[in-house]
Motif scaffolding. Structure first.
Motif, PDB file in Angstrom:
ATOM      1  N   SER A 104       4.897   0.294 -29.782  1.00 42.81           N
ATOM      2  CA  SER A 104       6.000  -0.390 -30.436  1.00 42.81           C
ATOM      3  C   SER A 104       6.884  -1.069 -29.402  1.00 42.81           C
ATOM      4  N   SER A 105       7.383  -2.254 -29.766  1.00 44.36           N
ATOM      5  CA  SER A 105       8.311  -2.962 -28.876  1.00 44.36           C
ATOM      6  C   SER A 105       9.745  -2.824 -29.379  1.00 44.36           C
ATOM      7  N   GLY A 106       9.984  -1.839 -30.218  1.00 43.42           N
ATOM      8  CA  GLY A 106      11.329  -1.599 -30.735  1.00 43.42           C
ATOM      9  C   GLY A 106      11.365  -1.436 -32.239  1.00 43.42           C
ATOM     10  N   GLY A 107      10.459  -2.094 -32.945  1.00 46.66           N
ATOM     11  CA  GLY A 107      10.391  -1.973 -34.395  1.00 46.66           C
ATOM     12  C   GLY A 107       9.240  -1.078 -34.813  1.00 46.66           C
ATOM     13  N   ARG A 108       8.703  -1.350 -35.987  1.00 47.53           N
ATOM     14  CA  ARG A 108       7.576  -0.567 -36.475  1.00 47.53           C
ATOM     15  C   ARG A 108       6.344  -0.844 -35.625  1.00 47.53           C
ATOM     16  N   ALA A 109       5.620   0.195 -35.265  1.00 48.58           N
ATOM     17  CA  ALA A 109       4.439   0.049 -34.416  1.00 48.58           C
ATOM     18  C   ALA A 109       3.370  -0.766 -35.138  1.00 48.58           C
ATOM     19  N   PRO A 110       2.815  -1.763 -34.476  1.00 42.85           N
ATOM     20  CA  PRO A 110       1.783  -2.594 -35.125  1.00 42.85           C
ATOM     21  C   PRO A 110       0.434  -1.864 -35.167  1.00 42.85           C
ATOM     22  N   ARG A 111      -0.357  -2.199 -36.159  1.00 42.63           N
ATOM     23  CA  ARG A 111      -1.684  -1.620 -36.283  1.00 42.63           C
ATOM     24  C   ARG A 111      -2.656  -2.412 -35.396  1.00 42.63           C
ATOM     25  N   GLU A 112      -3.437  -1.700 -34.575  1.00 38.86           N
ATOM     26  CA  GLU A 112      -4.400  -2.367 -33.715  1.00 38.86           C
ATOM     27  C   GLU A 112      -5.594  -2.853 -34.532  1.00 38.86           C
ATOM     28  N   LEU A 159      -9.863 -13.911 -29.792  1.00 37.38           N
ATOM     29  CA  LEU A 159      -8.883 -13.097 -29.064  1.00 37.38           C
ATOM     30  C   LEU A 159      -9.149 -11.605 -29.243  1.00 37.38           C
ATOM     31  N   VAL A 160      -9.542 -11.216 -30.450  1.00 35.72           N
ATOM     32  CA  VAL A 160      -9.834  -9.797 -30.693  1.00 35.72           C
ATOM     33  C   VAL A 160     -11.181  -9.419 -30.082  1.00 35.72           C
ATOM     34  N   ARG A 161     -12.181 -10.285 -30.232  1.00 34.76           N
ATOM     35  CA  ARG A 161     -13.515 -10.019 -29.667  1.00 34.76           C
ATOM     36  C   ARG A 161     -13.446  -9.790 -28.168  1.00 34.76           C
ATOM     37  N   SER A 162     -12.682 -10.605 -27.482  1.00 38.31           N
ATOM     38  CA  SER A 162     -12.608 -10.528 -26.022  1.00 38.31           C
ATOM     39  C   SER A 162     -11.692  -9.411 -25.534  1.00 38.31           C
ATOM     40  N   GLY A 163     -10.911  -8.824 -26.426  1.00 39.74           N
ATOM     41  CA  GLY A 163      -9.962  -7.795 -26.026  1.00 39.74           C
ATOM     42  C   GLY A 163      -8.660  -8.357 -25.497  1.00 39.74           C
ATOM     43  N   THR A 164      -8.498  -9.672 -25.560  1.00 36.42           N
ATOM     44  CA  THR A 164      -7.271 -10.310 -25.075  1.00 36.42           C
ATOM     45  C   THR A 164      -6.070  -9.908 -25.922  1.00 36.42           C
ATOM     46  N   ALA A 165      -6.281  -9.787 -27.226  1.00 35.04           N
ATOM     47  CA  ALA A 165      -5.211  -9.379 -28.144  1.00 35.04           C
ATOM     48  C   ALA A 165      -5.724  -8.283 -29.060  1.00 35.04           C
ATOM     49  N   ARG A 166      -4.874  -7.272 -29.289  1.00 34.20           N
ATOM     50  CA  ARG A 166      -5.301  -6.145 -30.118  1.00 34.20           C
ATOM     51  C   ARG A 166      -4.434  -5.956 -31.356  1.00 34.20           C
ATOM     52  N   THR A 167      -3.319  -6.662 -31.419  1.00 29.41           N
ATOM     53  CA  THR A 167      -2.434  -6.544 -32.574  1.00 29.41           C
ATOM     54  C   THR A 167      -2.069  -7.937 -33.067  1.00 29.41           C
ATOM     55  N   ARG A 168      -1.525  -8.007 -34.265  1.00 33.59           N
ATOM     56  CA  ARG A 168      -1.118  -9.300 -34.819  1.00 33.59           C
ATOM     57  C   ARG A 168      -0.053  -9.980 -33.967  1.00 33.59           C
ATOM     58  N   PRO A 169       0.988  -9.250 -33.496  1.00 29.98           N
ATOM     59  CA  PRO A 169       1.972  -9.913 -32.627  1.00 29.98           C
ATOM     60  C   PRO A 169       1.339 -10.465 -31.350  1.00 29.98           C
ATOM     61  N   GLU A 170       0.373  -9.737 -30.762  1.00 29.08           N
ATOM     62  CA  GLU A 170      -0.287 -10.229 -29.554  1.00 29.08           C
ATOM     63  C   GLU A 170      -1.100 -11.482 -29.850  1.00 29.08           C
ATOM     64  N   ILE A 171      -1.755 -11.517 -31.002  1.00 30.95           N
ATOM     65  CA  ILE A 171      -2.510 -12.708 -31.400  1.00 30.95           C
ATOM     66  C   ILE A 171      -1.574 -13.910 -31.491  1.00 30.95           C
ATOM     67  N   GLY A 172      -0.421 -13.700 -32.098  1.00 30.09           N
ATOM     68  CA  GLY A 172       0.545 -14.773 -32.226  1.00 30.09           C
ATOM     69  C   GLY A 172       1.014 -15.283 -30.875  1.00 30.09           C
ATOM     70  N   ARG A 173       1.276 -14.368 -29.943  1.00 32.22           N
ATOM     71  CA  ARG A 173       1.759 -14.782 -28.626  1.00 32.22           C
ATOM     72  C   ARG A 173       0.697 -15.562 -27.856  1.00 32.22           C
ATOM     73  N   HIS A 174      -0.543 -15.128 -27.932  1.00 31.52           N
ATOM     74  CA  HIS A 174      -1.607 -15.788 -27.165  1.00 31.52           C
ATOM     75  C   HIS A 174      -2.073 -17.091 -27.808  1.00 31.52           C
ATOM     76  N   SER A 175      -2.009 -17.167 -29.128  1.00 36.26           N
ATOM     77  CA  SER A 175      -2.554 -18.335 -29.829  1.00 36.26           C
ATOM     78  C   SER A 175      -1.520 -19.390 -30.152  1.00 36.26           C
ATOM     79  N   GLY A 176      -0.254 -18.990 -30.263  1.00 35.59           N
ATOM     80  CA  GLY A 176       0.777 -19.914 -30.692  1.00 35.59           C
ATOM     81  C   GLY A 176       0.797 -20.120 -32.196  1.00 35.59           C
ATOM     82  N   LEU A 177      -0.016 -19.368 -32.920  1.00 39.16           N
ATOM     83  CA  LEU A 177      -0.043 -19.468 -34.379  1.00 39.16           C
ATOM     84  C   LEU A 177       1.128 -18.701 -34.982  1.00 39.16           C
ATOM     85  N   GLY A 178       1.609 -19.171 -36.122  1.00 42.44           N
ATOM     86  CA  GLY A 178       2.694 -18.492 -36.805  1.00 42.44           C
ATOM     87  C   GLY A 178       2.258 -17.178 -37.420  1.00 42.44           C
TER      88      GLY A 178
END
Length: 443
Positions: free
Chosen positions: A75-83, A31-50
């Protein structure tokens, strides 16, 4: 459920991740290699992993040098995630495309971006010792240049990808009775390069690498079902189905150049048969027929070329056609219709969304492409052509080189292989990685 498997051979200990751990690690990295996800929350949303699993896998990939922290993301309202960023310069891939009359070699980073490249004329019929010896010389020169440019003398070669202009048994990396490659049958291309560079090596037909190049970095990005057709000295096709390169059971899928398109037996193909598409519509066929037209005085333009150079090439026929030479126009149109007739069958049978035309002869103005399009749309099933696009290659003569690099990258980062080398931080020094079986094919 086990997480690691430890094996010892002599003084070497290899720790291999297994099961869901290996799969989730490859998923996060992909997900990170392809640019599909750049943050941990995005990885979780795309992968379904906890969240906990994502954090663990990211930490592991960061610790072994494959990922690194970047800037703060939105940021989506909380602390900004690290890319997160994939460390594409952690190693390099050596890639080469060997054609009938040329070789192209390059060094890419781990994202498939070309860092250095070189192309020169070559005759594949000179045999593997001569041709591969030159490829190795060029690899070494380019690798030295990249290491100097990056000020990293220890920059490691993570893999090698090679495309050859003939049938290749993908499982062994050996050419199999290639019609235009005398001396290459059964030659251990993979083994030779693996010994030279002490790294995993993959070898495939050049048209497959071209199709893969277009799929990963060219015209076919975002498409799942494509047909790549190379029209050069010979003719071949690469098939992508559901986003996966289809090689067939032995690796020779797509060898359309030797499909019969004529009952004429006057012209013998390089494979020894008659009536082959390649023998009537390939670059060598255009050159042969153009030479005959020049010698017989049917084409003043080509007669002038013959008088000036002593020969006629497919490129000369193309230039003549663009200048209005009637015979050359007829030759290109006939070639396009022959190719189009066969492609019409494939389009109805395979139903691709995109047909990409590449190879040296594909640049012969609009005549050839127009003849191919007209024939395919006229002869194929209406439903198969409803949304079909037929277009030229975006990568042109770089498709095979880029695709050879992505072939090695996709194989290296398959879950089963990543699981074996990730603990060492690099696949360099482990040529036997190619023998690790995969549960499902990669690109």
């Amino acid at each position: 459920m086990g997480q690691v498997q430890v094996s010892r051979t002599g003084s070497t200990t290899t720790t291999t991740l297994v099961g869901e751990h290996a799969d989730s690690l490859a998923t996060v990295l992909g997900l990170v290699r392809s640019g599909t996800a750049r943050t941990r929350p995005e990885i979780g949303r795309h992968s379904g992993l906890g969240r906990t699993v994502v954090t663990q896998r990211v930490n592991q990939l960061t610790a072994c040098g494959l990922l690194e922290e970047g800037a703060l993301g939105p940021s989506s309202g909380g602390r900004a995630p690290r890319e997160l960023r994939f460390r594409a310069r952690a190693g390099v891939i050596l890639a080469a495309e060997l054609g009938a009359t040329s070789i192209g070699v390059g060094v890419t980073d781990l994202a498939g971006s070309v860092l250095a490249e070189h192309t020169e004329p070559a005759d594949i019929a000179q045999g593997p010792e001569s041709v591969l010896g030159r490829v190795e010389e060029l690899f070494d020169e380019l690798l030295d240049r990249v290491r100097a440019d990056t000020a990293d003398e220890d920059l490691a070669v993570w893999g090698v990808g090679i495309g050859l202009p003939g049938p290749v048994e993908f499982a062994t990396g050996r050419p199999s009775a290639p019609p235009i490659m005398p001396g290459w049958d059964g030659y251990p291309v993979r083994d030779r390069l693996a010994r030279r560079y002490d790294t995993p090596v993959w070898v495939d037909n050049e048209v497959n690498t071209m199709a893969l190049g277009e799929l990963r970095a060219g015209t076919a990005r975002g498409h799942g079902d494509i047909l790549y057709v190379k029209i050069g000295t010979g003719i071949g096709a690469g098939l992508v189905s559901g986003g996966t390169l289809h090689r067939g059971s032995q690796g020779c899928a797509g060898d359309i150049g030797h499909a019969a398109v004529s009952d004429e037996d006057e012209v013998v193909c390089r494979c020894g048969n008659t009536g082959c598409l390649e023998a009537h519509a390939g670059g060598a066929a255009l050159a042969r027929d153009g030479l005959a037209a020049a010698e017989e005085g049917r084409s003043p333009f080509l007669a002038d070329v013959l008088a000036a150079t002593g020969t006629v090439t497919a490129a000369d026929v193309s230039r003549a056609a663009q200048s209005g030479d009637r015979v050359s126009v007829e030759l290109l149109t006939r070639a396009g219709r022959l190719i189009g007739n066969l492609l019409a069958t494939l389009v109805s049978f395979y139903n691709p969304a995109l047909v990409i035309i590449g190879g040296g002869v594909s640049g012969a103005g609009d005549l050839l492409l127009a003849a191919v399009r007209e024939t395919v749309y006229r002869r194929s099933l209406p439903l198969a052509t409803r949304e079909l696009r037929i277009t030229r290659s975006e990568l042109s003569d770089r498709a095979g080189l880029v695709g050879a690099a992505f072939m090695a990258l996709d194989e290296l980062f398959a879950a089963e292989r990543l699981a074996r080398w990730v603990g060492n931080g690099s696949p360099a020094g482990d040529p036997a990685l190619v023998e690790v079986p995969l549960r499902a094919p990669v690109f």
